[in-house]
Scaffold this active site. Structure first.
Site, mmCIF file in Angstrom:
data_model
loop_
_atom_site.group_PDB
_atom_site.id
_atom_site.type_symbol
_atom_site.label_atom_id
_atom_site.label_comp_id
_atom_site.label_asym_id
_atom_site.label_seq_id
_atom_site.Cartn_x
_atom_site.Cartn_y
_atom_site.Cartn_z
ATOM 1 N N SER A 1 0.612 -8.950 0.904
ATOM 2 C CA SER A 1 -0.854 -9.032 0.990
ATOM 3 C C SER A 1 -1.255 -8.900 2.444
ATOM 4 C CB SER A 1 -1.318 -10.399 0.464
ATOM 5 O OG SER A 1 -2.642 -10.653 0.890
ATOM 6 N N SER A 2 -2.382 -8.262 2.672
ATOM 7 C CA SER A 2 -2.886 -8.145 4.048
ATOM 8 C C SER A 2 -3.169 -9.532 4.623
ATOM 9 C CB SER A 2 -4.180 -7.329 4.070
ATOM 10 O OG SER A 2 -3.937 -6.065 3.507
ATOM 11 N N ARG A 3 -3.467 -10.488 3.752
ATOM 12 C CA ARG A 3 -3.805 -11.832 4.225
ATOM 13 C C ARG A 3 -2.579 -12.619 4.686
ATOM 14 N NH1 ARG A 3 -9.151 -13.224 2.251
ATOM 15 N NH2 ARG A 3 -9.841 -11.592 0.858
ATOM 16 N N HIS B 1 0.845 -1.211 0.000
ATOM 17 C CA HIS B 1 0.000 0.000 0.000
ATOM 18 C C HIS B 1 0.875 1.254 0.000
ATOM 19 C CE1 HIS B 1 -2.779 -2.942 2.103
ATOM 20 N NE2 HIS B 1 -3.537 -2.521 1.118
ATOM 21 N N GLN C 1 -8.895 -6.929 -10.748
ATOM 22 C CA GLN C 1 -9.637 -5.816 -10.146
ATOM 23 C C GLN C 1 -9.403 -4.524 -10.941
ATOM 24 O OE1 GLN C 1 -10.384 -4.905 -5.784
ATOM 25 N NE2 GLN C 1 -8.490 -3.766 -6.075
ATOM 26 N N LYS D 1 -1.299 -6.507 -7.949
ATOM 27 C CA LYS D 1 -1.485 -7.851 -7.387
ATOM 28 C C LYS D 1 -2.928 -8.301 -7.642
ATOM 29 C CE LYS D 1 -1.794 -9.291 -3.065
ATOM 30 N NZ LYS D 1 -2.890 -10.297 -3.185
#
Ligand code: PAF
Length: 281
Positions: free
Chosen positions: A187-189, A37, A153, A149
């Protein structure tokens, strides 16, 4: 750094800035911020006078309740990281602020939103379009930044803006994937991965890098796809959901044997964590 939770006060502030001829860059996020981000924030800072970041875990884009509940949230850490990275304005609305009434809009975008993630996460892109169209209408940025990524989207957002927001004058800017030194896409995940699962996850990017080398040497789509399937299957923690080799603009299958102007998109479960990655050929 200023933090806004209400649409009206944010709009008023942005109107004032625009009346001073300031340009506005916008980075929409769902929080749980990381260096991926921050690379978008850095680009927005370079290109614009003012950088606005939104933090909103958008319920309408989750087709799985458990996934929504599990989504990592740490607003204080997010605000601190944004402040450190010279963000000017944060927009962190509540669900009620964004959706005072249920959003029933249906975005019909054809194949670009139906393949890959569209197939495996039905309704996901409709929710993304609902929230992104609202955010773009609120912020009215000169430029909005999205990470590659989430390759599909970006294609979906561009198609949505073309079809449903003809008056939007800003630019949708796509920014390269940010990876750890060992190749793992940020990734936030990733916070859900145990050390062992994180080690397994490395096979995803390694496989994509190998696949690109194969393509550079003239391998066919079939050979590349088979290689990816077999390689991912060698790790017991990983379970391939899909791998697609698609046209990098339309995301449609590529006619012929060899992948040209293509992107490989892959989704893999690492334990219970769903990871996505991609590479341009
Ligand atoms: O990529 C994301 O984090 C989200 O899909 C977005 C674009 C912020 C919309 O909720």
């Amino acid at each position: 750094m200023e933090i806004f939770k209400e649409i009206d006060s944010l709009k008023q502030r942005l109107q004032k800035l625009r009346s001073q001829s300031k340009t506005v860059g916008f980075v929409p996020t769902m929080g749980a911020l990381h260096q991926g981000h921050m690379s978008l924030v850095e680009q927005a800072n370079k290109d614009n006078d003012i950088t606005v970041v939104s933090i909103f875990v958008n319920p309408t884009q989750f087709n799985n309740k458990e996934d929504l509940e599990k989504y990592p949230r740490d607003p204080d850490a997010d605000f601190a990281l944004l402040e450190k990275n010279s963000c000017d304005i944060v927009f962190a609305p509540s669900v009620e602020e964004m959706y005072p009434e249920p959003d029933t809009r249906v975005f019909s975008l054809g194949k670009v939103a139906e393949v890959m993630e569209g197939k495996y996460r039905p309704g996901h892109f409709n929710g993304v379009c609902q929230v992104v169209s609202k955010l773009l209408a609120i912020v009215e940025p000169d430029r909005a930044y999205f990470g590659q990524k989430d390759y599909q989207q970006i294609a979906v957002v561009k198609a949505m803006v073309r079809k449903y927001m003809p008056d939007f004058e800003g630019e949708i800017v796509s920014c390269p994937i940010k990876r750890e030194a060992d190749g793992l896409a940020l990734s936030s995940r990733n916070v859900h991965l145990s050390p062992e699962q994180r080690q397994s996850a490395l096979l995803i990017s390694k496989t994509l890098f190998e696949a690109k080398k194969m393509s550079d040497k003239g391998a066919s789509q079939k050979q590349i796809r088979e290689f990816i399937k077999q390689n991912i299957a060698t790790d017991a923690n990983l379970c391939l959901e899909y791998v697609e080799i698609a046209d990098s603009d339309t995301l449609l299958p590529i006619p012929g044997d060899k992948p040209k102007n293509a992107v490989i998109c892959i989704t893999v479960y690492d334990g219970k964590t769903r990871l996505i990655d991609n590479i341009l050929l």
